[in-house]
Design a protein around this motif. Structure first.
Motif, PDB file in Angstrom:
ATOM      1  N   LEU A 269       0.803  -1.221   0.000  1.00  0.00           N
ATOM      2  CA  LEU A 269       0.000   0.000   0.000  1.00  0.00           C
ATOM      3  C   LEU A 269       0.838   1.274   0.000  1.00  0.00           C
ATOM      4  CD1 LEU A 269      -3.128  -0.397   2.285  1.00  0.00           C
ATOM      5  CD2 LEU A 269      -2.975  -0.332  -0.195  1.00  0.00           C
ATOM      6  N   THR A 270       2.123   1.170   0.026  1.00  0.00           N
ATOM      7  CA  THR A 270       2.946   2.377   0.033  1.00  0.00           C
ATOM      8  C   THR A 270       3.123   2.854  -1.402  1.00  0.00           C
ATOM      9  OG1 THR A 270       4.988   3.331   0.876  1.00  0.00           O
ATOM     10  CG2 THR A 270       5.137   1.134  -0.055  1.00  0.00           C
ATOM     11  N   GLY A 271       4.226   3.490  -1.733  1.00  0.00           N
ATOM     12  CA  GLY A 271       4.397   3.997  -3.089  1.00  0.00           C
ATOM     13  C   GLY A 271       3.784   5.380  -3.206  1.00  0.00           C
ATOM     14  N   TYR A 272       2.868   5.534  -4.170  1.00  0.00           N
ATOM     15  CA  TYR A 272       2.256   6.842  -4.407  1.00  0.00           C
ATOM     16  C   TYR A 272       0.861   6.959  -3.813  1.00  0.00           C
ATOM     17  CZ  TYR A 272       5.994   7.599  -7.831  1.00  0.00           C
ATOM     18  OH  TYR A 272       7.216   7.760  -8.449  1.00  0.00           O
ATOM     19  N   THR A 273       0.434   5.991  -3.018  1.00  0.00           N
ATOM     20  CA  THR A 273      -0.898   6.084  -2.430  1.00  0.00           C
ATOM     21  C   THR A 273      -0.977   7.311  -1.529  1.00  0.00           C
ATOM     22  OG1 THR A 273      -0.167   4.549  -0.701  1.00  0.00           O
ATOM     23  CG2 THR A 273      -1.432   3.633  -2.516  1.00  0.00           C
ATOM     24  N   GLY A 274      -2.173   7.896  -1.476  1.00  0.00           N
ATOM     25  CA  GLY A 274      -2.373   9.178  -0.799  1.00  0.00           C
ATOM     26  C   GLY A 274      -2.776  10.238  -1.810  1.00  0.00           C
ATOM     27  N   ASN A 275      -2.385  10.015  -3.069  1.00  0.00           N
ATOM     28  CA  ASN A 275      -2.881  10.807  -4.182  1.00  0.00           C
ATOM     29  C   ASN A 275      -4.076  10.056  -4.765  1.00  0.00           C
ATOM     30  OD1 ASN A 275      -2.938  11.004  -7.314  1.00  0.00           O
ATOM     31  ND2 ASN A 275      -1.867  12.876  -6.712  1.00  0.00           N
ATOM     32  N   LEU A 276      -5.204  10.757  -4.943  1.00  0.00           N
ATOM     33  CA  LEU A 276      -6.443  10.089  -5.332  1.00  0.00           C
ATOM     34  C   LEU A 276      -6.276   9.271  -6.618  1.00  0.00           C
ATOM     35  CD1 LEU A 276      -9.452   9.727  -4.584  1.00  0.00           C
ATOM     36  CD2 LEU A 276      -9.942  11.653  -6.109  1.00  0.00           C
ATOM     37  N   TRP A 308      -4.728   4.584   8.134  1.00  0.00           N
ATOM     38  CA  TRP A 308      -5.661   5.634   7.722  1.00  0.00           C
ATOM     39  C   TRP A 308      -6.188   5.365   6.311  1.00  0.00           C
ATOM     40  CZ3 TRP A 308      -5.128   8.583   3.369  1.00  0.00           C
ATOM     41  CH2 TRP A 308      -3.868   8.614   2.761  1.00  0.00           C
ATOM     42  N   TRP A 309      -5.337   4.792   5.461  1.00  0.00           N
ATOM     43  CA  TRP A 309      -5.730   4.541   4.070  1.00  0.00           C
ATOM     44  C   TRP A 309      -6.748   3.399   4.013  1.00  0.00           C
ATOM     45  CZ3 TRP A 309      -6.077   1.392  -0.123  1.00  0.00           C
ATOM     46  CH2 TRP A 309      -6.047   1.982  -1.390  1.00  0.00           C
ATOM     47  N   THR A 310      -6.513   2.346   4.770  1.00  0.00           N
ATOM     48  CA  THR A 310      -7.454   1.221   4.759  1.00  0.00           C
ATOM     49  C   THR A 310      -8.798   1.622   5.360  1.00  0.00           C
ATOM     50  OG1 THR A 310      -6.587   0.412   6.885  1.00  0.00           O
ATOM     51  CG2 THR A 310      -5.612  -0.491   4.874  1.00  0.00           C
ATOM     52  N   ARG A 311      -8.781   2.573   6.287  1.00  0.00           N
ATOM     53  CA  ARG A 311     -10.047   3.067   6.848  1.00  0.00           C
ATOM     54  C   ARG A 311     -10.799   3.898   5.817  1.00  0.00           C
ATOM     55  NH1 ARG A 311      -7.807   4.850  12.856  1.00  0.00           N
ATOM     56  NH2 ARG A 311      -7.789   2.732  13.761  1.00  0.00           N
ATOM     57  N   LYS A 312     -10.057   4.704   5.050  1.00  0.00           N
ATOM     58  CA  LYS A 312     -10.700   5.529   4.037  1.00  0.00           C
ATOM     59  C   LYS A 312     -11.425   4.676   3.007  1.00  0.00           C
ATOM     60  CE  LYS A 312      -9.739   9.030   0.495  1.00  0.00           C
ATOM     61  NZ  LYS A 312      -8.744   9.920  -0.125  1.00  0.00           N
ATOM     62  N   TYR A 313     -10.837   3.556   2.638  1.00  0.00           N
ATOM     63  CA  TYR A 313     -11.420   2.697   1.613  1.00  0.00           C
ATOM     64  C   TYR A 313     -11.969   1.398   2.198  1.00  0.00           C
ATOM     65  CZ  TYR A 313      -9.183   5.894  -1.665  1.00  0.00           C
ATOM     66  OH  TYR A 313      -8.807   7.021  -2.364  1.00  0.00           O
ATOM     67  N   LYS A 314     -12.365   1.445   3.457  1.00  0.00           N
ATOM     68  CA  LYS A 314     -12.862   0.240   4.131  1.00  0.00           C
ATOM     69  C   LYS A 314     -14.035  -0.385   3.373  1.00  0.00           C
ATOM     70  CE  LYS A 314     -14.587  -1.477   8.577  1.00  0.00           C
ATOM     71  NZ  LYS A 314     -15.718  -2.225   7.994  1.00  0.00           N
ATOM     72  N   VAL A 315     -14.938   0.436   2.880  1.00  0.00           N
ATOM     73  CA  VAL A 315     -16.113  -0.096   2.188  1.00  0.00           C
ATOM     74  C   VAL A 315     -15.714  -0.886   0.939  1.00  0.00           C
ATOM     75  CG1 VAL A 315     -16.465   2.028   0.845  1.00  0.00           C
ATOM     76  CG2 VAL A 315     -18.384   0.492   1.253  1.00  0.00           C
ATOM     77  N   VAL A 316     -14.617  -0.473   0.293  1.00  0.00           N
ATOM     78  CA  VAL A 316     -14.136  -1.199  -0.888  1.00  0.00           C
ATOM     79  C   VAL A 316     -13.547  -2.542  -0.473  1.00  0.00           C
ATOM     80  CG1 VAL A 316     -12.560  -1.144  -2.855  1.00  0.00           C
ATOM     81  CG2 VAL A 316     -13.688   0.957  -2.113  1.00  0.00           C
ATOM     82  N   PHE A 317     -12.729  -2.544   0.573  1.00  0.00           N
ATOM     83  CA  PHE A 317     -12.156  -3.796   1.067  1.00  0.00           C
ATOM     84  C   PHE A 317     -13.248  -4.759   1.517  1.00  0.00           C
ATOM     85  CE2 PHE A 317      -8.273  -1.137   1.771  1.00  0.00           C
ATOM     86  CZ  PHE A 317      -7.411  -1.880   0.969  1.00  0.00           C
ATOM     87  N   ASP A 318     -14.253  -4.225   2.204  1.00  0.00           N
ATOM     88  CA  ASP A 318     -15.345  -5.078   2.675  1.00  0.00           C
ATOM     89  C   ASP A 318     -16.130  -5.687   1.519  1.00  0.00           C
ATOM     90  OD1 ASP A 318     -14.641  -4.507   5.257  1.00  0.00           O
ATOM     91  OD2 ASP A 318     -16.216  -3.010   5.583  1.00  0.00           O
ATOM     92  N   LYS A 319     -16.193  -4.979   0.417  1.00  0.00           N
ATOM     93  CA  LYS A 319     -16.923  -5.493  -0.747  1.00  0.00           C
ATOM     94  C   LYS A 319     -16.138  -6.596  -1.449  1.00  0.00           C
ATOM     95  CE  LYS A 319     -20.667  -4.714  -3.313  1.00  0.00           C
ATOM     96  NZ  LYS A 319     -22.039  -4.718  -2.751  1.00  0.00           N
ATOM     97  N   LEU A 320     -14.813  -6.499  -1.407  1.00  0.00           N
ATOM     98  CA  LEU A 320     -13.969  -7.469  -2.112  1.00  0.00           C
ATOM     99  C   LEU A 320     -13.605  -8.686  -1.265  1.00  0.00           C
ATOM    100  CD1 LEU A 320     -11.515  -5.072  -3.999  1.00  0.00           C
ATOM    101  CD2 LEU A 320     -13.310  -6.482  -5.019  1.00  0.00           C
ATOM    102  N   SER A 321     -13.607  -8.529   0.060  1.00  0.00           N
ATOM    103  CA  SER A 321     -13.199  -9.639   0.940  1.00  0.00           C
ATOM    104  C   SER A 321     -14.075  -9.701   2.179  1.00  0.00           C
ATOM    105  CB  SER A 321     -11.733  -9.469   1.360  1.00  0.00           C
ATOM    106  OG  SER A 321     -11.378 -10.451   2.321  1.00  0.00           O
ATOM    107  N   LYS A 322     -14.420 -10.918   2.559  1.00  0.00           N
ATOM    108  CA  LYS A 322     -15.228 -11.131   3.768  1.00  0.00           C
ATOM    109  C   LYS A 322     -14.372 -11.278   5.013  1.00  0.00           C
ATOM    110  CE  LYS A 322     -18.695 -13.665   1.060  1.00  0.00           C
ATOM    111  NZ  LYS A 322     -19.359 -14.988   0.880  1.00  0.00           N
TER     112      LYS A 322
END
Length: 561
Positions: A269-276, A308-322
């Protein structure tokens, strides 16, 4: 008795005689037919009726070979459950009797009784003829041989058909495993990402930053790969912050402490994440491409994880993995799985290549996925006039630091004059995606200067229009790659507006005869960082409304189609 009465009586007796003879014929025909069915092989009728195959040409998937008990000469199918420990209890499993094949009683009636009657009839015939001689003995020996080696056809049922299907599936799985064993563990052929995919006995050991594919002692496979599971292959600056993993074949590994019955996907998750824009093109789109096929039955192990990043996109993670996310760098378990993927499938910027993606996923699928993930109501734009007294909505993405609209109010007034209802929103890294997604999904046209804010087009309904304003500096190619192609692949209309020299704030910094205006491509040889600083970070836009007006009118016409 009078002659007339005598004639009537004779005629009546003749009629009764005819009826009796007819009845005898029917009964005789019935008895002959019954005798033929009982004495002959009744299971052979299955393939002789209605033009079906004969017994010797029956499909092998429907044949059950009888096992012969050496001592007694009886087939295993005629043994009792106590005598045959390998017998299957056909009543188990909840299926009705018709789907379970022939029962023991039916087998006895279909095999023992006909043979017994046949033997009795042959014995009677032999007695009448005065003995069978050598030919009869030879025939009896032949019959005994055929009886021991005959093929018995059961009733066609779900049971036997399912057995055949199970056997075919088992062979297919065995073939698939053989094919996987022949493949290299990793594929480094993609220009943008390296991906390792394995099926078998896999051990993932975070403490050692290793993924091991267990091999039998006789195996000659000897592979070792170094992988950074972030799709920016060749970008050393970006990858310098990504944990390197070792993927290798091995005959020795630590004991499992945590088992996974679902596939495991390992990525960074590192790299350039943080930019939309990079959030989507580097992680969310590749993750969707890689994990969607598992329908939630997949475990994510994330290296270099930012909470903080996984919380921002939590709904996406929840949709892809149980399953809960696992922080790879702070985990001390030895994870064991039968299917693992290290790295994410990625292609060009912010796109999916359906010809290479699993199940031919496309950006249309991703666009639909994002709308459903954020529970957005509009799947497609509404044609003008379908809803009375409703104006088409235009969203203008504003910026506050670079590539700003210097005459925003003038642009809004011109758009409203044409007939738009205008909404102005600023998109940044701290934007509430639920709120912003609903705003974007509610409009018919979205416009903005080239930049990360245009990434929100993933929330637009189908057939909406995206208008990209391209700054001065020969940036048409990168603008097209970053947003033009992805928008069209999502099922959106795309319009490209390149500003002129007089619309650029660079005229406040350089004279009009400067090479930055006369030959902007000359500056591209200095690399992307120089391009970004010169043409992106230090340039704003003063839109020529008269020149831009036809673009908004074309977007209106598009809504009428």
């Amino acid at each position: 008795m009078k002659p007339v009465e005598r004639a009537k009586l004779v005629r009546s007796l003749r009629q009764e005689s005819r009826r009796l003879r007819l009845l005898v014929l029917v009964i005789g025909f019935f008895l002959v037919t019954l005798t033929f069915v009982v004495v002959s092989k009744p299971d052979a009728l299955l393939f002789n009726l209605n033009g079906r195959l004969s017994v010797d040409k029956a499909p092998r998937s429907l044949l059950i070979r009888q096992r012969v008990e050496p001592a007694s000469g009886r087939s295993a199918d005629t043994l009792s459950a106590a005598e045959n420990p390998n017998a299957v209890d056909e009543d188990e499993g909840g299926d009705d009797a018709s789907s379970k094949g022939t029962s023991d009683e039916e087998k006895r009636l279909l095999s023992s009784e006909p043979e017994q009657r046949k033997n009795e009839e042959e014995a009677t015939t032999s007695e009448l003829l005065g003995g069978g001689g050598e030919e009869d003995k030879k025939r009896e020996e032949d019959d005994g041989y055929q009886q021991h080696h005959k093929v018995n056809l059961p009733t066609v049922s779900n049971y036997t058909i399912h057995d055949a299907e199970d056997a075919d599936n088992g062979k297919q799985e065995e073939t698939d495993n053989v094919e996987w064993n022949k493949k290299l563990l990793c594929d480094f052929s993609n220009f943008r990402t390296n991906v390792c995919e394995m099926r078998g006995n896999i051990r993932i050991h975070p403490n050692a930053s290793s993924v091991m594919y267990m091999e039998p002692a006789s195996s000659k496979r000897d592979e070792l790969w170094k992988v950074k599971p972030y799709p920016r292959k060749g970008d050393e600056l970006c990858l310098s912050h990504v944990t390197e993993l070792t993927v290798k074949s091995s005959k020795v590994a630590p004991e499992c402490t945590k088992y996974h019955t679902v596939p495991v996907v390992v990525f960074a998750l590192t790299g350039y994440t943080g930019n939309l824009f990079h959030d989507f093109t580097d992680v969310l789109v590749p993750l969707f491409t890689t994990a969607s096929e598992f329908n939630g039955e997949v475990q994510f192990l994330i290296t270099d994880m930012a909470i903080w990043w996984t919380r921002k996109y939590k709904v996406v993670f929840d949709k892809l993995s149980k399953y809960p996310l696992i922080d790879f760098n702070n985990d001390d378990q030895v994870h064991c799985a039968e299917h693992a993927i290290v790295g994410l499938h990625a292609y060009m910027e912010f796109t999916i290549d359906p010809s290479k993606a699993p199940h031919n996923y496309s950006m249309v699928d991703f666009n639909r996925f994002m709308r459903r993930t954020y529970s957005l109501p509009r799947d497609v734009v509404t044609a003008l006039g379908e809803i009375p007294r409703t104006k088409p909505r235009l969203l203008i993405i504003s910026r506050q630091r670079t590539r700003m609209f210097l005459n925003l109010n003038e642009i809004v007034a011109m758009a409203e004059e044409i007939g738009y209802e205008v909404v102005v929103e600023e998109a940044n890294v701290s934007s509430d995606l639920y709120h912003f997604g609903k705003v974007v999904n509610s409009v018919d046209v979205m416009m903005g200067v080239h930049g990360a804010g245009l990434t929100n087009c993933v929330f637009l309904p189908q057939n909406a229009t995206l208008i990209q304003i391209v700054p001065w500096g020969g940036l048409d190619w990168i603008s097209r790659i970053d947003f033009g192609n992805p928008a069209e692949q999502m099922g959106l209309w795309y319009k490209h507006y390149s500003i002129g020299v007089h619309e650029s704030s660079l005229t406040d910094q350089y004279p009009l005869d400067h090479e930055i205006f006369t030959n902007p491509l000359l500056f591209h040889k200095h690399g992307f960082e120089f391009i970004r600083q010169t043409f992106m970070d230090k340039q704003n836009v003063r839109l020529d409304c008269n020149r831009f007006r036809p673009v908004l009118l074309e977007a209106l016409d598009q809504l009428n189609q």
